[in-house]
Design an enzyme around this catalytic site. Sequence first.
Site, PDB file in Angstrom:
ATOM      1  N   GLY A   3       0.804  -1.216   0.000  1.00  0.00           N
ATOM      2  CA  GLY A   3       0.000   0.000   0.000  1.00  0.00           C
ATOM      3  C   GLY A   3       0.841   1.272   0.000  1.00  0.00           C
ATOM      4  N   HIS A   4       0.155   2.377  -0.086  1.00  0.00           N
ATOM      5  CA  HIS A   4       0.843   3.670  -0.203  1.00  0.00           C
ATOM      6  C   HIS A   4       1.601   4.025   1.074  1.00  0.00           C
ATOM      7  CE1 HIS A   4      -2.441   5.588   2.068  1.00  0.00           C
ATOM      8  NE2 HIS A   4      -3.265   4.933   1.288  1.00  0.00           N
TER       9      HIS A   4
END
Lengths: 340, 340, 340
Positions: free
Chosen positions: B237-238
Amino acid sequence: MTLSELATQIGAQLQGTASNVMVTGIATLTRAGPQEISFFTNTLYREELAHTDAAAVILAPKDQHLSKVPVLLMENPYLGYARAAALFDNSAVPPPPGIHPTAWVSPHAMIEATVFVGAQAVIEAGAIIGRHVIIGPGCVIESGVRIGEETHLRANVTLCKGTQLGMRVLIHPGAVIGSDGFGLANDKGQWVKIPQLGGVDVGDEVEIGANTTIDKGSLGNTIIHRGVKLDNQIQIGHNVEIGEHTAIAGCVGIAGSTRIGRYCMIGGGVGIVGHIEIADRVQITGGSIVLQSIPEPGVYSSGTPLQLTPRWQRNYHRFKQLDELTRRVYTLEQLLESKQ
Amino acid sequence: MTLSELATQIGAQLQGTASNVMVTGIATLTRAGPQEISFFTNTLYREELAHTDAAAVILAPKDQHLSKVPVLLMENPYLGYARAAALFDNSAVPPPPGIHPTAWVSPHAMIEATVFVGAQAVIEAGAIIGRHVIIGPGCVIESGVRIGEETHLRANVTLCKGTQLGMRVLIHPGAVIGSDGFGLANDKGQWVKIPQLGGVDVGDEVEIGANTTIDKGSLGNTIIHRGVKLDNQIQIGHNVEIGEHTAIAGCVGIAGSTRIGRYCMIGGGVGIVGHIEIADRVQITGGSIVLQSIPEPGVYSSGTPLQLTPRWQRNYHRFKQLDELTRRVYTLEQLLESKQ
Amino acid sequence: MTLSELATQIGAQLQGTASNVMVTGIATLTRAGPQEISFFTNTLYREELAHTDAAAVILAPKDQHLSKVPVLLMENPYLGYARAAALFDNSAVPPPPGIHPTAWVSPHAMIEATVFVGAQAVIEAGAIIGRHVIIGPGCVIESGVRIGEETHLRANVTLCKGTQLGMRVLIHPGAVIGSDGFGLANDKGQWVKIPQLGGVDVGDEVEIGANTTIDKGSLGNTIIHRGVKLDNQIQIGHNVEIGEHTAIAGCVGIAGSTRIGRYCMIGGGVGIVGHIEIADRVQITGGSIVLQSIPEPGVYSSGTPLQLTPRWQRNYHRFKQLDELTRRVYTLEQLLESKQ
């Protein structure tokens, strides 16, 4: 097509109607109109069967009394549905042979005249493509790959060096076959790549789902035997071997060198550790984690039940003391026994 | 190559044979012929070692007595295998530099003369591609992406805007680096997209598996430090940060803003929640779910055992009352204590 | 842009500074400089707020006292962040309309003049592409696909036959929409493919993550209703239906024919079995396995805690006798009761 012709083609026995009624398609019990057939395989849909408008319903003789419309009797009505759907599948017409002008095919690839190669596809030197193969748009076939007759790659499939496909294989978009296995040796904390020298051997009639990945073997091949069916987003590690006619649902991960038997059914999201063996005819229910070999056929599961989160949290924390709890119960048992 | 030359190149000590024996490849203990070498790192394969026909076997000095054939002694025989496999890896020859005529390279991209760009690849304006980089067929390199020297992208890799790769990075087919993070604000029940303004920073010698995805940062970058090894079908994920030389097996998911330390080993299918920190040298076994930070090194696990389904179901349902069961045991303990 | 203009555009109330201060970007509290704004939504970051150099911070009125710098007051500061990030998003400028010379577009596709088609993309016969659509490089749009206005496909997306997208849909690289569902009938141990005759219907403002796969319906369509947000590497089986404004995090798998309600939030790595129904406004925490319908809204979880492996192993093995343990406790209770 008349109902009579359809009955013959799917191997069913038509009852309750004139055999020359025309049908044009297949639909669910609820949506089927008077020119469509439907099927009944699950008693949950008994109400829908009672109210269907279908021209006829494929079902098992034991369920015949539940239908008010004509029936197409088969011992295995789900198989009848599969065969009928194939008769009404417009997309089944193969594209005419030829290489799309935007595709790039190496002059050193061997391609039968009856092959179709889609737009923007790439076929590298030394690839050998059998008769009536369909290569979808955007596919990349690396050097030396071999593809058997009538195999069909949908769009954007990647076949890496060392991949060999049998006949009538079907591969869905985004699948990657023959990527490097995850082989690493540790040298004082740093990882040294182990070159992956093997390949992938895919048998006849195998189906491989969208964005599924199958790694090549480190030494020797990863082997997917004939008739295996793989759903989407499955990951198969290097040197895994999967036996004939095993079906695996989406999001399953199988770590390296594990061997799975024939006629197995593995549910969605199952994780299987490396270097184990799973016997023939094993079924594993969705979401299970498999950390040890399974030497006997049977249905297996792991996991805990879904609950409202506050309630789950209490049980979740108690799991940390489950061993201690068991010992406490033992102590109580001893205490009571000593008092008797 | 003679055994003596091979021993020198992998850093092993040859014993038990004439040093000028020729070898042509490496194989498993079972399959190796008299012109091939093999390796022994797992005592499970003691029988195979006893019966191997290999010209010589790489193994540790402590296992030397188990072999009847000549040996290549190393303290870390698995590292020896990695080095020997590299010597026999025919695919390691890089393609000659050049841009394939079917590739599209923007005139506003900066590409060194020694770069190889495969068929149907796309390189957009502003991309900067270092020396000896290999871009496989079908790859898409979006505008402004930077790729360090000797990095190798296999087929159909996508590098989105904001991605920066170090040197000697290896990325397998279907991987997507720099896709948008899953950032959403809720406005009275409806989701409003949060534009993802950051990037992805991938260090030197990182390996990224097939169909793995790494999201760009929302603000600031997602960071994969040097030497990290990622298997297939991983989702990162970011704004995740992964420390140097950490290895992560297939199908792992790591939610946004989590930081993972150096020298960690994360097993297949592990799920890690967002916004937590995992210390250096943490190992997590396959299939575990991580919902809280792990501040100390060690080996960690979660999950329940696989059982035959009818038996599992009984235990599964009892889990719902595990907290209540613990309280019942406590009540019994109190009752017995009061009676004494 | 001045702070005053920004406040107006995001719907915030500016306090504590001259309204004509210029700002050039948005950053985290720690990194924001005196020409950037930031935001505060999580009390974990109270220290960072106290020391930020930002020109102003978007926050809720209740937190105003925590900030020493000027504030942009909003009841929903996370929404303010989303809106502000959109103002500073340079990548939001759409490419000029046109078809890239290396793309292949069938003369039998219907494409509005305002469409952009990227390099090496493929658009087959019968596709219908609405106004202002952006098709990224390497995408494959199969025959008959329909795409609504202002929809944006990033690179290497595959849309299979039978797919229909609404307006303002956003799809990230490597996603595959409309692949075959995993439909198989068993004929004496061998699997017979059930042709998948349905499609996929994706509503307006849906977002679909990188390498996510959505299968077409067997009969009838798989339906993703408007406003649904899907993260990366999600697998959605055939005939699934997902209600409006539901958000699903990465690596989730949803098996065939399951219906998920509106306004649900499903955490990463969740697995959901087929043929069940999940009510509106259900939340499921990451890593849970869902084997039954969820008829009521609420927050739900499953799973066991992470522990050091030796300790976990003891509890893990005790789980196998949890039912027996419960019976043993019952026996003790009966015994004690009989004694009183």
